[in-house]
Design a protein around this motif. Structure first.
Motif, PDB file in Angstrom:
ATOM      1  N   LEU A  55      42.129  45.531  24.116  1.00 31.33           N
ATOM      2  CA  LEU A  55      40.729  45.118  24.262  1.00 31.33           C
ATOM      3  C   LEU A  55      40.520  43.673  23.800  1.00 31.33           C
ATOM      4  CD1 LEU A  55      38.696  48.297  23.270  1.00 31.33           C
ATOM      5  CD2 LEU A  55      38.949  47.262  25.520  1.00 31.33           C
ATOM      6  N   THR A  56      41.268  43.243  22.781  1.00 29.22           N
ATOM      7  CA  THR A  56      41.171  41.849  22.338  1.00 29.22           C
ATOM      8  C   THR A  56      41.696  40.917  23.428  1.00 29.22           C
ATOM      9  OG1 THR A  56      41.478  42.560  20.051  1.00 29.22           O
ATOM     10  CG2 THR A  56      41.825  40.237  20.518  1.00 29.22           C
ATOM     11  N   PHE A  57      42.811  41.282  24.039  1.00 28.65           N
ATOM     12  CA  PHE A  57      43.331  40.479  25.144  1.00 28.65           C
ATOM     13  C   PHE A  57      42.380  40.487  26.336  1.00 28.65           C
ATOM     14  CE2 PHE A  57      47.699  41.104  23.274  1.00 28.65           C
ATOM     15  CZ  PHE A  57      47.841  39.779  22.885  1.00 28.65           C
ATOM     16  N   LEU A  58      41.684  41.591  26.554  1.00 31.99           N
ATOM     17  CA  LEU A  58      40.690  41.646  27.631  1.00 31.99           C
ATOM     18  C   LEU A  58      39.575  40.627  27.393  1.00 31.99           C
ATOM     19  CD1 LEU A  58      39.451  42.972  30.156  1.00 31.99           C
ATOM     20  CD2 LEU A  58      38.354  44.592  28.619  1.00 31.99           C
ATOM     21  N   ALA A  59      39.104  40.529  26.150  1.00 30.44           N
ATOM     22  CA  ALA A  59      38.069  39.535  25.830  1.00 30.44           C
ATOM     23  C   ALA A  59      38.588  38.118  26.095  1.00 30.44           C
ATOM     24  CB  ALA A  59      37.621  39.686  24.379  1.00 30.44           C
ATOM     25  N   GLY A  60      39.834  37.860  25.712  1.00 26.00           N
ATOM     26  CA  GLY A  60      40.431  36.547  25.980  1.00 26.00           C
ATOM     27  C   GLY A  60      40.588  36.274  27.465  1.00 26.00           C
ATOM     28  N   ALA A  61      40.939  37.304  28.228  1.00 23.69           N
ATOM     29  CA  ALA A  61      41.092  37.138  29.673  1.00 23.69           C
ATOM     30  C   ALA A  61      39.749  36.836  30.342  1.00 23.69           C
ATOM     31  CB  ALA A  61      41.716  38.390  30.279  1.00 23.69           C
ATOM     32  N   ILE A  62      38.686  37.435  29.828  1.00 21.09           N
ATOM     33  CA  ILE A  62      37.354  37.152  30.364  1.00 21.09           C
ATOM     34  C   ILE A  62      37.004  35.686  30.133  1.00 21.09           C
ATOM     35  CG2 ILE A  62      34.886  37.620  30.080  1.00 21.09           C
ATOM     36  CD1 ILE A  62      35.690  40.540  29.419  1.00 21.09           C
ATOM     37  N   ILE A  63      37.269  35.190  28.940  1.00 18.57           N
ATOM     38  CA  ILE A  63      36.985  33.787  28.613  1.00 18.57           C
ATOM     39  C   ILE A  63      37.833  32.859  29.482  1.00 18.57           C
ATOM     40  CG2 ILE A  63      37.172  32.032  26.805  1.00 18.57           C
ATOM     41  CD1 ILE A  63      36.554  34.309  24.787  1.00 18.57           C
ATOM     42  N   TYR A  64      39.119  33.152  29.582  1.00 19.93           N
ATOM     43  CA  TYR A  64      40.025  32.326  30.372  1.00 19.93           C
ATOM     44  C   TYR A  64      39.602  32.287  31.838  1.00 19.93           C
ATOM     45  CZ  TYR A  64      44.429  30.579  32.276  1.00 19.93           C
ATOM     46  OH  TYR A  64      45.367  29.843  32.935  1.00 19.93           O
ATOM     47  N   SER A  65      39.253  33.436  32.381  1.00 16.06           N
ATOM     48  CA  SER A  65      38.839  33.523  33.772  1.00 16.06           C
ATOM     49  C   SER A  65      37.552  32.744  34.025  1.00 16.06           C
ATOM     50  CB  SER A  65      38.650  34.987  34.160  1.00 16.06           C
ATOM     51  OG  SER A  65      38.085  35.097  35.431  1.00 16.06           O
ATOM     52  N   GLN A  66      36.591  32.877  33.116  1.00 16.23           N
ATOM     53  CA  GLN A  66      35.321  32.178  33.292  1.00 16.23           C
ATOM     54  C   GLN A  66      35.515  30.664  33.235  1.00 16.23           C
ATOM     55  OE1 GLN A  66      32.458  33.581  34.113  1.00 16.23           O
ATOM     56  NE2 GLN A  66      31.413  31.626  34.182  1.00 16.23           N
ATOM     57  N   ASN A  67      36.361  30.201  32.315  1.00 18.58           N
ATOM     58  CA  ASN A  67      36.618  28.760  32.232  1.00 18.58           C
ATOM     59  C   ASN A  67      37.316  28.254  33.479  1.00 18.58           C
ATOM     60  OD1 ASN A  67      35.409  28.363  29.751  1.00 18.58           O
ATOM     61  ND2 ASN A  67      37.283  28.724  28.609  1.00 18.58           N
ATOM     62  N   GLY A  68      38.280  28.997  33.987  1.00 24.00           N
ATOM     63  CA  GLY A  68      38.970  28.593  35.208  1.00 24.00           C
ATOM     64  C   GLY A  68      38.036  28.564  36.399  1.00 24.00           C
ATOM     65  N   GLN A  69      37.173  29.566  36.503  1.00 22.08           N
ATOM     66  CA  GLN A  69      36.228  29.624  37.620  1.00 22.08           C
ATOM     67  C   GLN A  69      35.254  28.449  37.583  1.00 22.08           C
ATOM     68  OE1 GLN A  69      36.404  31.731  40.113  1.00 22.08           O
ATOM     69  NE2 GLN A  69      34.613  30.885  41.133  1.00 22.08           N
ATOM     70  N   SER A  70      34.777  28.092  36.388  1.00 23.16           N
ATOM     71  CA  SER A  70      33.830  26.982  36.303  1.00 23.16           C
ATOM     72  C   SER A  70      34.510  25.652  36.628  1.00 23.16           C
ATOM     73  CB  SER A  70      33.173  26.927  34.929  1.00 23.16           C
ATOM     74  OG  SER A  70      34.124  26.620  33.933  1.00 23.16           O
ATOM     75  N   GLN A  71      35.792  25.501  36.289  1.00 16.76           N
ATOM     76  CA  GLN A  71      36.506  24.274  36.637  1.00 16.76           C
ATOM     77  C   GLN A  71      36.700  24.169  38.143  1.00 16.76           C
ATOM     78  OE1 GLN A  71      40.125  24.302  34.385  1.00 16.76           O
ATOM     79  NE2 GLN A  71      39.131  23.672  32.490  1.00 16.76           N
ATOM     80  N   GLU A  73      34.784  25.572  40.492  1.00  6.45           N
ATOM     81  CA  GLU A  73      33.469  25.314  41.089  1.00  6.45           C
ATOM     82  C   GLU A  73      33.037  23.871  40.863  1.00  6.45           C
ATOM     83  OE1 GLU A  73      30.011  26.385  43.161  1.00  6.45           O
ATOM     84  OE2 GLU A  73      31.785  27.599  42.818  1.00  6.45           O
ATOM     85  N   SER A  74      33.298  23.359  39.673  1.00  2.13           N
ATOM     86  CA  SER A  74      32.942  21.981  39.357  1.00  2.13           C
ATOM     87  C   SER A  74      33.708  21.002  40.241  1.00  2.13           C
ATOM     88  CB  SER A  74      33.234  21.729  37.881  1.00  2.13           C
ATOM     89  OG  SER A  74      33.235  20.378  37.592  1.00  2.13           O
ATOM     90  N   GLY A  75      35.006  21.259  40.439  1.00  8.83           N
ATOM     91  CA  GLY A  75      35.808  20.380  41.293  1.00  8.83           C
ATOM     92  C   GLY A  75      35.368  20.418  42.737  1.00  8.83           C
ATOM     93  N   MET A  76      35.036  21.600  43.237  1.00  8.15           N
ATOM     94  CA  MET A  76      34.590  21.721  44.621  1.00  8.15           C
ATOM     95  C   MET A  76      33.263  20.994  44.839  1.00  8.15           C
ATOM     96  SD  MET A  76      35.713  25.680  45.399  1.00  8.15           S
ATOM     97  CE  MET A  76      34.428  25.889  46.571  1.00  8.15           C
ATOM     98  N   ARG A  77      32.356  21.135  43.903  1.00  6.03           N
ATOM     99  CA  ARG A  77      31.061  20.467  44.058  1.00  6.03           C
ATOM    100  C   ARG A  77      31.178  18.958  43.864  1.00  6.03           C
ATOM    101  NH1 ARG A  77      26.044  23.851  43.564  1.00  6.03           N
ATOM    102  NH2 ARG A  77      26.823  25.966  43.743  1.00  6.03           N
TER     103      ARG A  77
END
Length: 113
Positions: A55-71, A73-77
């Motif tokens: 579950l701790t790794f799941l929380a880290g994966a959520i953070i990692y995924s969200q940061n990657g997704q925002s990068q 989206e930011s690059g595309m825009r």
């Protein structure tokens, strides 16, 4: 549509985290019992520890995924010449996973003492 107070939202996240922890603990104990051929105190503590780590790794994966997704989206825009403000982290999901992990680690601590 009704508005929800901050205290009510935190209470809801706490209840979801406790539910995730209890549900995960039952699943971990069941898997540990099947793999070990029975439930012992040490085996249950080990299963809860592994569940807490997952579950701790799941929380880290959520953070990692969200940061990657925002990068992404930011690059595309940026290529389109648009400004973009990345959304914040999904704290409800992160806290739910971490509270669930805390429940599992607490169960492991109780079984080890």
């Amino acid at each position: 549509m009704t508005t929800q107070t901050r205290a009510a939202r935190l209470g809801q996240i706490l209840l979801l985290g406790l539910g995730a922890g209890l549900g995960s603990s039952l699943l971990c104990l069941l898997i540990g019992a099947v793999l070990a051929g029975g439930v012992t105190r040490a085996g249950a503590a080990t299963a809860l520890g592994w569940g807490g780590l997952l579950l701790t790794f799941l929380a880290g994966a959520i953070i990692y995924s969200q940061n990657g997704q925002s990068q992404i989206e930011s690059g595309m825009r940026a290529r389109l010449g648009e400004g973009y403000r990345a959304p914040g982290l999904p704290w409800a999901q992160i806290l739910t996973a971490l509270i669930g992990a805390g429940v599992l680690f607490l169960g492991q601590f109780v079984l080890n003492t």
